[in-house]
Design a protein around this motif. Structure first.
Motif, PDB file in Angstrom:
ATOM      1  N   VAL A  13       3.462   6.588  -0.144  1.00 12.60           N
ATOM      2  CA  VAL A  13       2.681   6.960   1.031  1.00 12.60           C
ATOM      3  C   VAL A  13       3.385   6.371   2.247  1.00 12.60           C
ATOM      4  O   VAL A  13       3.739   5.186   2.262  1.00 12.60           O
ATOM      5  CB  VAL A  13       1.241   6.433   0.942  1.00 12.60           C
ATOM      6  CG1 VAL A  13       0.434   6.870   2.155  1.00 12.60           C
ATOM      7  CG2 VAL A  13       0.576   6.918  -0.344  1.00 12.60           C
ATOM      8  N   ALA A  14       3.615   7.187   3.253  1.00 15.30           N
ATOM      9  CA  ALA A  14       4.325   6.733   4.451  1.00 15.30           C
ATOM     10  C   ALA A  14       3.517   5.648   5.161  1.00 15.30           C
ATOM     11  O   ALA A  14       2.278   5.668   5.157  1.00 15.30           O
ATOM     12  CB  ALA A  14       4.570   7.903   5.394  1.00 15.30           C
ATOM     13  N   PRO A  15       4.205   4.681   5.783  1.00 11.51           N
ATOM     14  CA  PRO A  15       3.477   3.611   6.501  1.00 11.51           C
ATOM     15  C   PRO A  15       2.562   4.144   7.597  1.00 11.51           C
ATOM     16  O   PRO A  15       1.464   3.605   7.795  1.00 11.51           O
ATOM     17  CB  PRO A  15       4.601   2.758   7.084  1.00 11.51           C
ATOM     18  CG  PRO A  15       5.780   3.007   6.196  1.00 11.51           C
ATOM     19  CD  PRO A  15       5.659   4.435   5.759  1.00 11.51           C
ATOM     20  N   SER A  16       2.987   5.168   8.313  1.00 11.97           N
ATOM     21  CA  SER A  16       2.123   5.721   9.361  1.00 11.97           C
ATOM     22  C   SER A  16       0.848   6.302   8.772  1.00 11.97           C
ATOM     23  O   SER A  16      -0.247   6.151   9.346  1.00 11.97           O
ATOM     24  CB  SER A  16       2.889   6.795  10.135  1.00 11.97           C
ATOM     25  OG  SER A  16       3.316   7.837   9.268  1.00 11.97           O
ATOM     26  N   LEU A  67       0.813  -1.213   0.000  1.00  9.09           N
ATOM     27  CA  LEU A  67       0.000   0.000   0.000  1.00  9.09           C
ATOM     28  C   LEU A  67       0.849   1.266   0.000  1.00  9.09           C
ATOM     29  O   LEU A  67       0.363   2.337  -0.383  1.00  9.09           O
ATOM     30  CB  LEU A  67      -0.926   0.001   1.215  1.00  9.09           C
ATOM     31  CG  LEU A  67      -1.934  -1.154   1.301  1.00  9.09           C
ATOM     32  CD1 LEU A  67      -2.741  -1.062   2.581  1.00  9.09           C
ATOM     33  CD2 LEU A  67      -2.850  -1.159   0.082  1.00  9.09           C
ATOM     34  N   CYS A  68       2.092   1.154   0.424  1.00  6.90           N
ATOM     35  CA  CYS A  68       2.962   2.341   0.463  1.00  6.90           C
ATOM     36  C   CYS A  68       3.601   2.642  -0.882  1.00  6.90           C
ATOM     37  O   CYS A  68       3.746   3.816  -1.271  1.00  6.90           O
ATOM     38  CB  CYS A  68       4.064   2.156   1.515  1.00  6.90           C
ATOM     39  SG  CYS A  68       3.475   2.088   3.222  1.00  6.90           S
ATOM     40  N   ILE A  85      -5.039   5.843   7.446  1.00  6.14           N
ATOM     41  CA  ILE A  85      -6.112   5.721   6.452  1.00  6.14           C
ATOM     42  C   ILE A  85      -6.906   4.440   6.682  1.00  6.14           C
ATOM     43  O   ILE A  85      -8.147   4.431   6.604  1.00  6.14           O
ATOM     44  CB  ILE A  85      -5.519   5.752   5.028  1.00  6.14           C
ATOM     45  CG1 ILE A  85      -4.921   7.130   4.749  1.00  6.14           C
ATOM     46  CG2 ILE A  85      -6.581   5.422   3.992  1.00  6.14           C
ATOM     47  CD1 ILE A  85      -4.159   7.216   3.444  1.00  6.14           C
ATOM     48  N   LEU A  86      -6.219   3.334   6.986  1.00  2.85           N
ATOM     49  CA  LEU A  86      -6.914   2.069   7.232  1.00  2.85           C
ATOM     50  C   LEU A  86      -7.782   2.124   8.482  1.00  2.85           C
ATOM     51  O   LEU A  86      -8.780   1.395   8.580  1.00  2.85           O
ATOM     52  CB  LEU A  86      -5.895   0.931   7.359  1.00  2.85           C
ATOM     53  CG  LEU A  86      -5.097   0.598   6.093  1.00  2.85           C
ATOM     54  CD1 LEU A  86      -4.102  -0.509   6.375  1.00  2.85           C
ATOM     55  CD2 LEU A  86      -6.025   0.203   4.942  1.00  2.85           C
ATOM     56  N   SER A 100      -4.050  11.246   0.741  1.00  2.10           N
ATOM     57  CA  SER A 100      -3.728  10.028  -0.015  1.00  2.10           C
ATOM     58  C   SER A 100      -4.785   8.952   0.164  1.00  2.10           C
ATOM     59  O   SER A 100      -4.549   7.792  -0.222  1.00  2.10           O
ATOM     60  CB  SER A 100      -2.369   9.476   0.433  1.00  2.10           C
ATOM     61  OG  SER A 100      -1.351  10.430   0.280  1.00  2.10           O
ATOM     62  N   ALA A 101      -5.927   9.296   0.734  1.00  2.00           N
ATOM     63  CA  ALA A 101      -6.950   8.283   1.005  1.00  2.00           C
ATOM     64  C   ALA A 101      -7.478   7.663  -0.282  1.00  2.00           C
ATOM     65  O   ALA A 101      -7.721   6.450  -0.347  1.00  2.00           O
ATOM     66  CB  ALA A 101      -8.095   8.901   1.805  1.00  2.00           C
TER      67      ALA A 101
END
Length: 432
Positions: free
Chosen positions: A135-138, A128-129, A143-144, A151-152
């Protein structure tokens, strides 16, 4: 009757024994070993119950307890009643209790499954990154969890559906390969080797050639092609039984014939349709989303009870025919049921993502080697297949960026050398 020195009174003469304390004569209980008590404590007939005279043990053993005394509680230290021994537990297995129910689980399989779940979670976050926009992991985790972010849209609408398709396709191929290899008793017997994927692909390409290109309908047509190909392999390989070598060889022949039929359909169709079918035949997740994966998700949900049954039934199928028959197993019906479940899963997965080669071949054998079990662990095989497809699609997206490689190209690059090694190992008796 006058006794000599050192003689004992004869109980049969008077029916009573003298009391050493000099208080009189007490009656002797019938049926017990009664001796004079030098201490005068009365422990002979009814005291401690030792049944001894002085330091000499009684030849009659310990007298029984009075009938009126209560028995010791069952399980206490003073209870001498025999206790049932616990049933022997197979080596390497443990008992998992959930309320009143208990399950016998393989410890190493549970450990491997936990590691695979962790690897899938890490790979999923990386999936997903990474992309054209990192997109940063945090931020992905936020978003999840439902938080708003710029970036949603990229994560939720573009990458999460494709990740879900990759997980479902890999799990379906992993289970299908494990079931078919169990029935054939041959590690080479996977859906993409014995013609099942080719049968599903032939019907799909024919439908696309004649103008049907809806990805929500193609998976259902693929089931018909896969079942037809499996029926042909099963019919030609059956000669009073299912021989593993004959099963694989006939499957390879039917797969070659179906590939030529696919090529014929592609040459007869429109140019754009042929190009679309060519990309589909390599196995690709590009453009797949929730709508395209709906047939596979529903199939996995509906077949979940059948998969649970298959995980238990494959233990008896792995036995030799004589032993399984002696245990009352109907091998013909059980094998047919296992093959049917595997064919349906492989066909639907092929209809969704195309024939992603070698996933059904690799995943069951890797799972079996990691768990070191006698049978192929279906749950670990599904997790292994899902991990392979996710990693292959992730590398295909970024390896030659901005060019995107189909996922089937990466799985074939890994699976082809493994297939060569497997054939060489079987020819040398496992010494390769």
């Amino acid at each position: 009757m006058t006794g000599t020195t050192g003689s004992r009174p004869d109980p049969s003469a008077s029916g009573a024994l003298p009391d050493p304390s000099g208080t009189g004569v007490r009656p002797a209980p019938s049926g017990t070993d009664v001796r004079p008590d030098p201490s005068g404590t009365g422990s002979g007939p009814s005291g401690s119950g030792s049944g001894t005279y002085g330091s000499q043990p009684s030849p009659y053993g310990t007298p029984p307890a009075p009938s009126g005394s209560p028995a010791a509680p069952y399980g206490s230290k003073s209870d001498n009643r025999p206790r049932p021994h616990p049933s022997p537990r197979p080596a390497g297995y443990g008992i998992l209790r959930a309320g009143p129910a208990s399950f016998l689980v393989h410890r190493r399989s549970m450990l491997v499954a936990g590691v695979l779940v962790l690897l899938i979670a890490v790979s999923g976050v990386a999936y997903l990154c990474v992309g054209e926009r990192f997109v940063a992991p945090s931020e992905v985790l936020r978003i999840l969890l439902g938080h708003s972010s710029p970036s949603a849209f990229v994560v939720e609408e573009l990458r999460v559906p494709r990740l879900a398709v990759a997980l479902a396709v890999g799990a379906a191929f992993g289970i299908a390969g494990g079931l078919i290899q169990t029935v054939a008793r041959n590690p080479l017997a996977s859906p993409d080797i014995i013609g099942i994927s080719q049968g599903a692909g032939a019907v799909t390409v024919a439908s696309m050639t004649f103008g049907l290109t809806s990805y929500t309908v193609l998976p259902y047509l693929s089931i018909a092609g896969g079942i037809l190909a499996a029926a042909l392999v099963y019919a030609f390989a059956w000669r009073g039984g299912l021989h593993a070598t004959r099963f694989v060889l006939i499957g390879i022949g039917i797969a070659i014939a179906l590939r030529s039929l696919i090529t014929l359909f592609m040459t007869k169709g429109d140019y754009l349709v042929a190009q679309q079918a060519k990309i589909w035949m390599t196995g690709s997740l590009n453009g797949r989303g929730w709508d395209e994966s709906a047939p596979l998700r529903w199939t996995l949900l509906i077949l979940l009870p059948a998969v649970l049954w298959a995980a238990r039934a494959q233990r008896t199928v792995s036995l030799d025919d004589d032993t399984a028959t002696a245990l009352g197993v109907r091998l013909g019906r059980v094998r047919l049921g296992l093959v049917a479940v595997g064919v349906v899963l492989a066909s639907v997965a092929t209809g969704v993502a195309g024939p992603v080669d070698f996933v059904a071949l690799l995943a069951p054998q890797l799972a079996r080697r990691m768990t070191r079990t006698a049978q192929i662990p279906l749950f670990c095989s599904a997790l292994t297949g899902a991990l392979i497809v996710v990693l292959a699609d992730l590398l295909g997206r970024r390896l030659l960026s901005p060019v995107e490689l189909p996922v089937g190209v990466l799985t074939a690059a890994v699976g082809a050398p493994y297939l060569i090694w497997l054939i060489a190992r079987s020819r040398t008796g496992g010494k390769a």
